[in-house]
Design a protein around this motif. Sequence first.
Motif, mmCIF file in Angstrom:
data_model
loop_
_atom_site.group_PDB
_atom_site.id
_atom_site.type_symbol
_atom_site.label_atom_id
_atom_site.label_comp_id
_atom_site.label_asym_id
_atom_site.label_seq_id
_atom_site.Cartn_x
_atom_site.Cartn_y
_atom_site.Cartn_z
ATOM 1 N N ASP A 65 19.914 14.308 30.708
ATOM 2 C CA ASP A 65 20.111 13.792 32.034
ATOM 3 C C ASP A 65 20.147 15.088 32.893
ATOM 4 N N VAL A 66 19.008 15.424 33.553
ATOM 5 C CA VAL A 66 19.117 16.685 34.486
ATOM 6 C C VAL A 66 18.682 16.149 35.746
ATOM 7 N N SER A 67 18.979 16.745 36.924
ATOM 8 C CA SER A 67 18.510 16.320 38.280
ATOM 9 C C SER A 67 17.043 16.446 38.442
ATOM 10 N N ARG A 75 17.902 5.736 30.889
ATOM 11 C CA ARG A 75 19.487 5.595 30.400
ATOM 12 C C ARG A 75 19.568 4.331 29.455
ATOM 13 N N VAL A 93 23.481 10.200 25.792
ATOM 14 C CA VAL A 93 22.947 10.979 27.019
ATOM 15 C C VAL A 93 23.599 12.237 27.156
ATOM 16 N N PRO A 105 24.572 14.921 30.005
ATOM 17 C CA PRO A 105 24.221 15.016 31.294
ATOM 18 C C PRO A 105 24.335 16.931 31.488
ATOM 19 N N PRO A 109 24.375 20.239 34.109
ATOM 20 C CA PRO A 109 24.551 20.733 35.358
ATOM 21 C C PRO A 109 23.221 21.257 35.971
ATOM 22 N N THR A 165 21.806 23.949 27.057
ATOM 23 C CA THR A 165 21.589 22.685 26.777
ATOM 24 C C THR A 165 21.256 22.434 25.347
#
Length: 75
Positions: free
Chosen positions: A8-10, A46, A52, A54, A56, A64
């Motif tokens: 889960d990366v932006s 998701r 998952v 997450p 930053p 990661t």
Amino acid sequence: FGVVFFIDVSSSVLQQRLSPERIAALNNPDVWSVLDLHARRLGAYRAAAQLVLPVPVEQPIDVTAGQLLELRATA
């Protein structure tokens, strides 16, 4: 078939890391932007994930990768 991970990366990080050619290759016949693809697919990713991770925005890829290996070891 195995464990499904969602890293889960932006969308802003994805936009920095993916070239336009790679974005176009992501089953993207309508040529949506990374922001649009991310928004449209986030719920499905998701829902499909068993684990998952997450990430930053400022986290380096090698950190990661190490966290992903640790997470997999606990699964």
